[in-house]
Write an enzyme that holds these catalytic residues in place. Structure first.
Site, PDB file in Angstrom:
ATOM      1  N   CYS A  24       0.807  -1.119  -0.066  1.00  0.00           N
ATOM      2  CA  CYS A  24       0.245   0.046  -0.148  1.00  0.00           C
ATOM      3  C   CYS A  24       0.782   1.138  -0.075  1.00  0.00           C
ATOM      4  CB  CYS A  24      -1.027   0.008   1.093  1.00  0.00           C
ATOM      5  SG  CYS A  24      -1.692  -1.475   1.460  1.00  0.00           S
ATOM      6  N   ARG A  33       2.786   0.818  -7.087  1.00  0.00           N
ATOM      7  CA  ARG A  33       2.932  -0.424  -5.823  1.00  0.00           C
ATOM      8  C   ARG A  33       1.874  -1.246  -5.825  1.00  0.00           C
ATOM      9  NH1 ARG A  33       6.527   1.848  -1.507  1.00  0.00           N
ATOM     10  NH2 ARG A  33       5.196   0.678   0.045  1.00  0.00           N
ATOM     11  N   TRP A  43      -4.159  -1.941  -0.832  1.00  0.00           N
ATOM     12  CA  TRP A  43      -3.976  -3.285  -1.687  1.00  0.00           C
ATOM     13  C   TRP A  43      -4.950  -4.181  -0.615  1.00  0.00           C
ATOM     14  CZ3 TRP A  43      -0.768  -8.014  -1.386  1.00  0.00           C
ATOM     15  CH2 TRP A  43      -0.886  -8.653  -2.516  1.00  0.00           C
ATOM     16  N   ASN A  53      -0.239   0.794   6.591  1.00  0.00           N
ATOM     17  CA  ASN A  53       0.250  -0.264   5.751  1.00  0.00           C
ATOM     18  C   ASN A  53       0.662  -1.208   6.755  1.00  0.00           C
ATOM     19  OD1 ASN A  53       0.197   1.505   3.522  1.00  0.00           O
ATOM     20  ND2 ASN A  53       2.243   1.622   3.238  1.00  0.00           N
ATOM     21  N   GLY A  54       0.760  -2.717   6.325  1.00  0.00           N
ATOM     22  CA  GLY A  54       1.016  -3.833   7.134  1.00  0.00           C
ATOM     23  C   GLY A  54      -0.092  -4.548   7.372  1.00  0.00           C
ATOM     24  N   GLU A  95      12.278 -16.899 -15.145  1.00  0.00           N
ATOM     25  CA  GLU A  95      12.129 -15.425 -15.007  1.00  0.00           C
ATOM     26  C   GLU A  95      11.074 -14.853 -16.369  1.00  0.00           C
ATOM     27  OE1 GLU A  95      12.110 -11.288 -14.141  1.00  0.00           O
ATOM     28  OE2 GLU A  95      12.209 -13.416 -12.877  1.00  0.00           O
ATOM     29  N   LYS A 129       7.412 -13.291 -15.942  1.00  0.00           N
ATOM     30  CA  LYS A 129       7.063 -12.027 -16.507  1.00  0.00           C
ATOM     31  C   LYS A 129       5.627 -12.136 -17.369  1.00  0.00           C
ATOM     32  CE  LYS A 129       9.897  -9.478 -14.727  1.00  0.00           C
ATOM     33  NZ  LYS A 129       9.698 -10.154 -13.809  1.00  0.00           N
ATOM     34  N   GLU A 155       2.865 -12.634 -15.187  1.00  0.00           N
ATOM     35  CA  GLU A 155       2.665 -11.448 -14.241  1.00  0.00           C
ATOM     36  C   GLU A 155       1.576 -10.401 -15.062  1.00  0.00           C
ATOM     37  OE1 GLU A 155       5.922 -10.245 -10.890  1.00  0.00           O
ATOM     38  OE2 GLU A 155       6.538 -10.388 -13.249  1.00  0.00           O
ATOM     39  N   HIS A 159       9.485 -36.080 -18.608  1.00  0.00           N
ATOM     40  CA  HIS A 159       9.215 -36.519 -17.425  1.00  0.00           C
ATOM     41  C   HIS A 159       7.927 -35.988 -16.995  1.00  0.00           C
ATOM     42  CE1 HIS A 159      12.983 -38.788 -16.616  1.00  0.00           C
ATOM     43  NE2 HIS A 159      13.642 -37.547 -16.986  1.00  0.00           N
ATOM     44  N   LYS A 211       4.061  -3.752  -5.792  1.00  0.00           N
ATOM     45  CA  LYS A 211       5.472  -3.616  -6.355  1.00  0.00           C
ATOM     46  C   LYS A 211       6.401  -4.343  -5.036  1.00  0.00           C
ATOM     47  CE  LYS A 211       8.914  -2.563  -8.749  1.00  0.00           C
ATOM     48  NZ  LYS A 211       9.439  -3.438  -9.889  1.00  0.00           N
TER      49      LYS A 211
END
Length: 608
Positions: free
Chosen positions: A2, A27, A74, A98-99, A481, A485, A488, A504, A603
């Site tokens: 947040c 964020r 958020w 925040n938290g 990675e 991406k 995301e 496999h 973020k």
């Protein structure tokens, strides 16, 4: 996750609060709101959705005030809604947070027993009711906040204002970052320096447990025990336009194109003509690295992938055992500690809650010295570490990390050479690697020239819902990675596998609806990778291959090869990352998603 902004000034702070929120949009958030003391009354506006929606409401119902707090939320406790948006209010007091408050259920039950009626599903609302309770006992705003903090368990950064004490802002942090912006006749708070750049570059970073009593012309700091303290004021080197998109359509694209400069900045002052300067790690490096016999890397998400690449470098070049682990798993695993193990934590923000907690766990268990690889000076991770290697990537606004990842890789390769030299690396080999590092900015620019071709090839993903990424050896983490991406920002389900694992299990998924992306440089495993990819071709799979030359797989249907040219094995993971970033970006454009602020993601992940 947040974003917090607050201000106490002689001028109208509402435009400052709104601009600060805009600069924190990267964020990730689902609602926005502000509370101000206007004409002696506490006033609040909240909206679900974007900051622009809040701005539109304030255009229709203007507010002017010299004291205020603002927030982008958020969702953690309670769905995204106006009722759950911050700030939260109890009578004349407003709070942004925040938290996560871990004991909020117990506090909520106690407060309900005393007749409190809750208007939200959030954990935050118990904070403002607890502050209000203490204020009703005759405590002023500072005392009420200090008393409330004794009742809270969890992580928080708070901004608190009261109608009864206009011109006063109380701020505190425990586990979530918060900075004070220092002005002339005005002071500010924010969860990120970037939010304050239009109004001040003089900032003070609150430490764990700090409480700030802020007014227009002064502020006073206290520690958790209530004792007066002082903290150093820093002048930020960031410019206000550093977080602007400029000519680019999205922050992500801008940051992809900034990687050549970012690479040069990461290397600047850390290389001589033929070797890496150990002094890059600070004056304590020589002593702290003296008896290191193993490396433990701890990170999350993209930073974890950087650590996986580094394991190959550390074990093949420095000949030192290296373990890499996801921070959220490491902290609960009861790992065996060794005082001769260097703990390397990697984080773009330096505020990643799981990584911070894992570092503290290594310190409790008796691991050796710690090194932070980070992009944010004065972040919690940097302050908690014995050694620091800053990536110097500059502000990264896009949620999907790009330049932060490549600069982490560069920093990790520098660390590898420093440790390798201590363990007998030959001077000629160090010189060879250093010369390759010096070529990185040019090679990154060459890779960026593939943009138009990759944009055209991205069309083949337009109607796809799944994708498979393959790599071998040190390029398997690069495939991971690339898959991260894509998922995301385009919301295509993507998985990465070591190519040798195809038979496999994953080969069962391959058909013409499952595009396969392969990272295929010219290294010792290329021949084996060719064999793996022929298994894909035999099943009718569409393949997009990033290789050193066009003739990697000849005369095969449904194969597109993107040529990157000859690149030294040591630095090839860094270069092969670039086209995968471009691919995910262009696929996301085709899919029409929010590239810079993908759904459900943040973020800076400052909660567990």
């Amino acid at each position: 996750m947040c974003g917090i902004v607050g201000a106490v000034a002689e001028r109208d702070v509402v435009p400052i609060l709104l601009e600060g929120l805009r600069r924190l949009e990267y964020r990730g958030y689902d609602s926005a709101g502000l509370a101000v003391i206007s004409e002696g009354q506490l006033q609040r506006q909240r909206v679900s959705g974007k900051v622009q929606g809040l701005s539109d409401v304030l255009q229709k119902q203007p507010l002017r005030a010299s004291t205020g707090i603002a927030h982008t939320r958020w969702a953690t406790h309670g769905k995204p809604s106006n009722a759950n948006a911050h700030p939260h209010i109890a009578q004349s007091i407003a709070v942004v947070h925040n938290g996560i408050i871990e004991n909020y259920r117990e506090l909520r039950a106690q407060q309900q027993a005393h007749g409190v009626v809750f208007t939200s599903e959030t954990d935050t609302e118990v904070i403002v009711h607890q502050i209000h309770y203490y204020s009703q006992q005759g405590q002023d705003l500072l005392q009420a906040v200090q008393s409330t903090l004794q009742d809270l368990e969890g992580a928080y950064a708070l901004g608190v204002i009261s109608q009864e004490e206009p011109g006063r802002l109380i701020a505190t942090r425990c586990g979530s970052p918060l900075v004070i912006g220092v002005g002339i006749g005005e002071h500010f708070i924010a969860s990120d320096v970037a939010a304050l750049l239009p109004v001040t570059q003089r900032v003070l970073f609150l430490e764990e447990g700090d409480i700030a009593d802020i007014q227009q012309n002064d502020f006073v700091l206290y520690d958790a025990a209530g004792q007066n303290i002082s903290r150093k004021i820093h002048t930020s080197t960031l410019q206000a336009d550093a977080v602007e998109r400029g000519e680019y359509r999205h922050y992500m694209l801008k940051e992809i194109y900034e990687q050549s400069r970012a690479a040069a900045d990461t290397l600047d002052g850390r290389l001589s003509q033929d070797h890496v300067l150990e002094a890059a790690l600070g004056p304590q490096a020589e002593k702290l690295l003296e008896n290191i016999q193993a490396i433990q890397i701890i990170a999350c998400g993209t930073s974890y992938h950087a650590g996986m690449v580094a394991r190959y470098w550390l074990e093949s070049i420095a000949k030192i055992p290296c373990n890499v682990e996801v921070a959220s798993e490491f902290r609960y695993r009861n790992p065996l500690a060794s005082p001769n193990t260097l703990v390397v934590t990697i984080s773009q923000s330096g505020e990643t809650a799981d990584t911070l907690a894992a570092l503290k766990e290594t310190q409790r268990l008796g691991f050796g010295p710690s090194l932070s690889i980070c992009n944010v000076p004065e972040s919690a991770l940097v302050r908690a570490s014995d050694l620091v290697l800053m990536t110097r990537a500059g502000p990264e606004i896009g949620v999907a990390s790009t330049k932060a990842f490549t600069t982490q890789l560069i920093a990790l390769l520098l660390l590898t050479l420093i440790i390798a030299k201590r363990r007998g690396l030959e001077a000629a080999e160090e010189t060879r690697i250093v010369h390759n590092l010096q070529q990185l900015p040019t090679l990154i620019n060459h890779a960026l020239q593939l943009d138009e071709r990759i944009e055209a090839l991205a069309e083949q993903f337009a109607d796809k819902h799944h994708a498979l990424f393959l790599g071998r050896g040190i390029h398997y983490p690069i495939a991971m990675e690339g898959a991260l991406k894509l998922k995301e920002i385009s919301y295509i389900h993507a998985e990465a596998y070591p190519a040798g694992e195809l038979k496999h299990g994953p080969l069962a998924l391959v058909d013409n609806n499952m595009p396969v992306v392969a990272v295929a440089p010219n290294d010792a495993l290329q021949a084996k990778l060719k064999s793996n990819l022929q298994e894909v071709e035999a099943r009718g799979g569409e393949m997009l291959i990033f290789a050193n030359h066009q003739g990697f797989l000849e005369n095969l249907e449904n194969v597109q090869v993107i040529e990157l040219g000859e690149i030294d094995d040591i630095i090839s993971p860094i270069i092969y990352t670039i086209p995968l970033q471009l691919l995910s970006y262009h696929v996301a454009l085709i899919k029409g998603t929010d590239v810079d602020q993908p759904r459900n993601l943040a973020k800076s992940v400052t909660v567990e």
